[in-house]
Design an enzyme around this catalytic site. Structure first.
Site, PDB file in Angstrom:
ATOM      1  N   HIS A 126       0.142  -4.085   5.772  1.00  0.00           N
ATOM      2  CA  HIS A 126      -1.092  -4.013   6.567  1.00  0.00           C
ATOM      3  C   HIS A 126      -2.307  -4.327   5.692  1.00  0.00           C
ATOM      4  CE1 HIS A 126      -0.502  -0.122   4.701  1.00  0.00           C
ATOM      5  NE2 HIS A 126      -1.817  -0.096   4.609  1.00  0.00           N
ATOM      6  N   SER A 133       0.761   3.622   1.891  1.00  0.00           N
ATOM      7  CA  SER A 133       1.150   3.996   3.263  1.00  0.00           C
ATOM      8  C   SER A 133       2.414   3.262   3.715  1.00  0.00           C
ATOM      9  CB  SER A 133       0.017   3.706   4.242  1.00  0.00           C
ATOM     10  OG  SER A 133      -1.130   4.382   3.845  1.00  0.00           O
ATOM     11  N   CYS A 171      -7.380  -3.204   2.778  1.00  0.00           N
ATOM     12  CA  CYS A 171      -7.023  -1.781   2.917  1.00  0.00           C
ATOM     13  C   CYS A 171      -7.397  -0.978   1.675  1.00  0.00           C
ATOM     14  CB  CYS A 171      -5.552  -1.563   3.252  1.00  0.00           C
ATOM     15  SG  CYS A 171      -5.163   0.190   3.381  1.00  0.00           S
ATOM     16  N   HIS A 198       5.019   5.327   2.443  1.00  0.00           N
ATOM     17  CA  HIS A 198       5.153   6.560   3.236  1.00  0.00           C
ATOM     18  C   HIS A 198       5.943   6.309   4.520  1.00  0.00           C
ATOM     19  CE1 HIS A 198       2.860   8.779   0.495  1.00  0.00           C
ATOM     20  NE2 HIS A 198       1.653   8.628   0.988  1.00  0.00           N
ATOM     21  N   CYS A 257       0.851  -1.209   0.000  1.00  0.00           N
ATOM     22  CA  CYS A 257       0.000   0.000   0.000  1.00  0.00           C
ATOM     23  C   CYS A 257       0.881   1.251   0.000  1.00  0.00           C
ATOM     24  CB  CYS A 257      -0.884  -0.038   1.239  1.00  0.00           C
ATOM     25  SG  CYS A 257      -1.879   1.437   1.482  1.00  0.00           S
TER      26      CYS A 257
HETATM   27  N1  COD Z   1      -0.760  15.613  -7.963  1.00  0.00           N
HETATM   28  C1  COD Z   1      -1.439  14.602  -8.586  1.00  0.00           C
HETATM   29  N2  COD Z   1      -1.143  13.295  -8.406  1.00  0.00           N
HETATM   30  C2  COD Z   1      -0.132  12.985  -7.592  1.00  0.00           C
HETATM   31  C3  COD Z   1       0.636  13.973  -6.923  1.00  0.00           C
HETATM   32  C4  COD Z   1       0.285  15.346  -7.135  1.00  0.00           C
HETATM   33  N3  COD Z   1       0.932  16.328  -6.545  1.00  0.00           N
HETATM   34  N4  COD Z   1       1.580  13.357  -6.178  1.00  0.00           N
HETATM   35  C5  COD Z   1       1.417  12.032  -6.376  1.00  0.00           C
HETATM   36  N5  COD Z   1       0.395  11.810  -7.213  1.00  0.00           N
HETATM   37  C6  COD Z   1      -0.147  10.521  -7.649  1.00  0.00           C
HETATM   38  C7  COD Z   1       0.874   9.473  -7.976  1.00  0.00           C
HETATM   39  O1  COD Z   1       1.354   9.589  -9.293  1.00  0.00           O
HETATM   40  C8  COD Z   1       0.085   8.174  -7.761  1.00  0.00           C
HETATM   41  O2  COD Z   1      -0.564   7.746  -8.930  1.00  0.00           O
HETATM   42  C9  COD Z   1      -0.979   8.560  -6.719  1.00  0.00           C
HETATM   43  O3  COD Z   1      -0.877   9.980  -6.560  1.00  0.00           O
HETATM   44  C10 COD Z   1      -0.740   7.884  -5.354  1.00  0.00           C
HETATM   45  O4  COD Z   1      -0.975   6.546  -5.492  1.00  0.00           O
HETATM   46  P1  COD Z   1      -0.110   5.331  -4.855  1.00  0.00           P
HETATM   47  O5  COD Z   1      -0.459   4.100  -5.635  1.00  0.00           O
HETATM   48  O6  COD Z   1       1.313   5.753  -4.731  1.00  0.00           O
HETATM   49  O7  COD Z   1      -0.671   5.170  -3.376  1.00  0.00           O
HETATM   50  P2  COD Z   1      -2.062   4.531  -2.844  1.00  0.00           P
HETATM   51  O8  COD Z   1      -3.178   4.839  -3.776  1.00  0.00           O
HETATM   52  O9  COD Z   1      -1.829   3.098  -2.490  1.00  0.00           O
HETATM   53  O10 COD Z   1      -2.266   5.336  -1.474  1.00  0.00           O
HETATM   54  C11 COD Z   1      -2.321   6.700  -1.478  1.00  0.00           C
HETATM   55  C12 COD Z   1      -2.809   7.263  -0.131  1.00  0.00           C
HETATM   56  C13 COD Z   1      -2.369   8.691  -0.019  1.00  0.00           C
HETATM   57  C14 COD Z   1      -4.305   7.191  -0.054  1.00  0.00           C
HETATM   58  C15 COD Z   1      -2.175   6.427   1.023  1.00  0.00           C
HETATM   59  O11 COD Z   1      -0.812   6.522   0.990  1.00  0.00           O
HETATM   60  C16 COD Z   1      -2.644   6.928   2.333  1.00  0.00           C
HETATM   61  O12 COD Z   1      -2.211   7.934   2.832  1.00  0.00           O
HETATM   62  N6  COD Z   1      -3.551   6.178   2.924  1.00  0.00           N
HETATM   63  C17 COD Z   1      -4.066   6.487   4.184  1.00  0.00           C
HETATM   64  C18 COD Z   1      -5.511   6.408   4.218  1.00  0.00           C
HETATM   65  C19 COD Z   1      -5.982   5.326   5.098  1.00  0.00           C
HETATM   66  O13 COD Z   1      -7.163   5.207   5.368  1.00  0.00           O
HETATM   67  N7  COD Z   1      -5.077   4.482   5.531  1.00  0.00           N
HETATM   68  C20 COD Z   1      -5.364   3.329   6.245  1.00  0.00           C
HETATM   69  C21 COD Z   1      -4.201   2.430   6.149  1.00  0.00           C
HETATM   70  S1  COD Z   1      -3.330   2.726   4.713  1.00  0.00           S
HETATM   71 ZN    ZN Z   2      -3.080   0.903   3.400  1.00  0.00          ZN
END
Ligand code: COD
Ligand code: ZN
Ligand code: ZN
Length: 382
Positions: free
Chosen positions: A75, A56, A182, A59, A54
């Site tokens: 997770h 996160s 998740c 992160h 994920c």
């Molecule tokens: N503008 C537009 N798009 C962007 C930018 C920007 N400035 N920066 C990054 N991106 C894009 C990336 O290119 C990517 O496609 C996307 O944003 C992020 O996707 P992923 O695949 O890297 O990450 P995800 O989708 O798995 O997770 C993203 C979250 C931010 C939702 C995740 O990291 C998070 O914070 N989750 C917490 C929320 C939650 O409920 N968590 C419970 C456990 S995780």
């Molecule tokens: Zn997650």
């Protein structure tokens, strides 16, 4: 119904197995031999079958989401119960389960409220990386290793509290079902539960990664007629369109702020906007992209530690709603088994989010795929 195979030979004993250890941030994970203690009262030891990677987890590794290290991350898992501690009633050895970072204790203020799902038994915002009794079940090279949010799925065996373990159907496909722990519910539930997207509405999804893709599926399922997807990585656009996005925008291609572009495209602003990236700028953009009077903006992404969101309060006075959503507002033990049933009945399309599968030992390759933007969801198989 097929009965999962399990062995009780290991019950009550320490299990030695392989796990991916995050010794420090900004470094590859290392596959090590670890000792996994038997479960204590209220705990469950699980053989992990599959785990998603994920955003996160990434992160944590890049240092934006703080949790104590060394740790076993991961997770978003699916597995089979190997053994249970005393007083565990909701699962038994051999059960198929999902491993989820947010518990449902059914006793705390949040769990007892009809709408609350942020169970007080896990400090999701400043994780301490230990079981509720303040100890860990993992040891590597004589050193105690932390867990992540009481979950830890990047290991062949893990120990979790019963309250974070969700029993699922015996016939659930274990290779894919992990993303119902998740990424899928986080995004899908943000649309169908938190925002309650309405038929014919216009939605904007910031971030077309794993979570954003699940938001798109939720918006589509709820009958949205226009879904605008925003991402700086245009490689995400093809898949996003296949999932239901009608217009894809790269904010870096515009001279004006993306919220202004969206206002012009939608005339008065979108009905629903979602932030699935985790930066302050995109959170403000999402808020300002929804209709000033009746728009709803849902924040899903976790912002960098200690950051503050700042915007003109007049943006809310006109009637906008700004809200957040954790795991899509699902009460995990009550609701996620139903999502699994709907997945098995092909009512929800989880598989289309899975772009890669790798053996567990190739976990660092999985993180590379995520960082390179080449994958939506990569699943590790054990
Ligand atoms: N503008 C537009 N798009 C962007 C930018 C920007 N400035 N920066 C990054 N991106 C894009 C990336 O290119 C990517 O496609 C996307 O944003 C992020 O996707 P992923 O695949 O890297 O990450 P995800 O989708 O798995 O997770 C993203 C979250 C931010 C939702 C995740 O990291 C998070 O914070 N989750 C917490 C929320 C939650 O409920 N968590 C419970 C456990 S995780
Ligand atoms: Zn997650
Ligand atoms: Zn609770």
């Amino acid at each position: 119904m097929s009965q999962a195979k399990f062995s009780t030979e290991t019950a009550g004993k320490v299990i030695t197995c392989r796990a991916a250890i995050a010794w420090t941030s900004n470094a590859p994970l290392s596959i090590e031999e670890v000792e996994v203690d038997p479960p204590k009262a209220g705990e469950v030891r699980i053989k992990v079958i599959s785990s998603g990677i994920c955003g996160s987890d990434n992160h944590i590794l890049d240092g934006t989401f703080k949790t104590p290290l060394p740790a076993i991350l991961g997770h978003e898992g699916a597995g089979i119960v190997e053994s249970i501690g005393e007083d565990v009633n909701s699962v038994k050895p051999g059960d198929k389960v999902l491993l989820i970072a947010l518990p449902q204790c059914r006793k705390c203020d949040s769990c007892l409220h009809a709408k609350g799902n942020c169970c007080l038994k896990e400090d999701i915002f400043s994780p301490f990386g230990l079981m509720l009794d303040g100890t860990t079940r993992f040891t590597c090279k004589g050193r105690k290793v932390h867990n992540i949010l009481g979950t830890s799925t990047f290991t062949e065996y893990t120990v979790m509290h019963e309250i974070s373990v969700v029993k699922i159907d015996d016939d659930a496909p274990m290779e894919n079902v992990c993303i119902l722990a998740c990424g899928f519910p986080t995004g899908y539930g943000a649309a169908v539960n938190a925002a309650q997207v309405t038929p014919g509405s216009t939605c904007v999804v910031f971030g077309l990664g794993g979570v954003g893709s699940a938001v798109v599926l939720g918006c589509k399922a709820a009958g949205a007629s226009r879904i605008i997807g925003i991402d700086i990585n245009e490689r995400k656009f093809e898949k996003a369109k296949a999932l239901g996005v009608t217009d894809c925008l790269n904010p870096q291609k515009f001279k004006k702020p993306i919220q202004q572009v969206i206002m012009e495209m939608t005339e008065f602003g979108a009905d629903f906007t979602f932030e699935a990236i985790g930066t302050i700028d995109t959170m403000v953009a999402a808020l300002e992209s929804c209709n000033m009077s009746y728009g709803v903006c849902v924040i899903i992404g976790v912002a960098p530690a200690k950051s503050q969101l700042s915007f003109d309060p007049m943006k809310l006075l006109s009637g906008r709603t700004l809200k957040g959503s954790l795991i899509g507002e699902y009460k995990i033990r009550d609701d996620i088994p139903l999502l699994v049933d709907n997945y098995m009945k092909k009512k929800i399309d989880v598989d289309s989010m899975i772009t890669h599968k790798l053996p567990f030992v190739k976990i660092n390759k999985g993180f590379e795929l995520l960082r390179s933007g080449k994958c939506i969801r990569c699943i590790l198989l054990f």
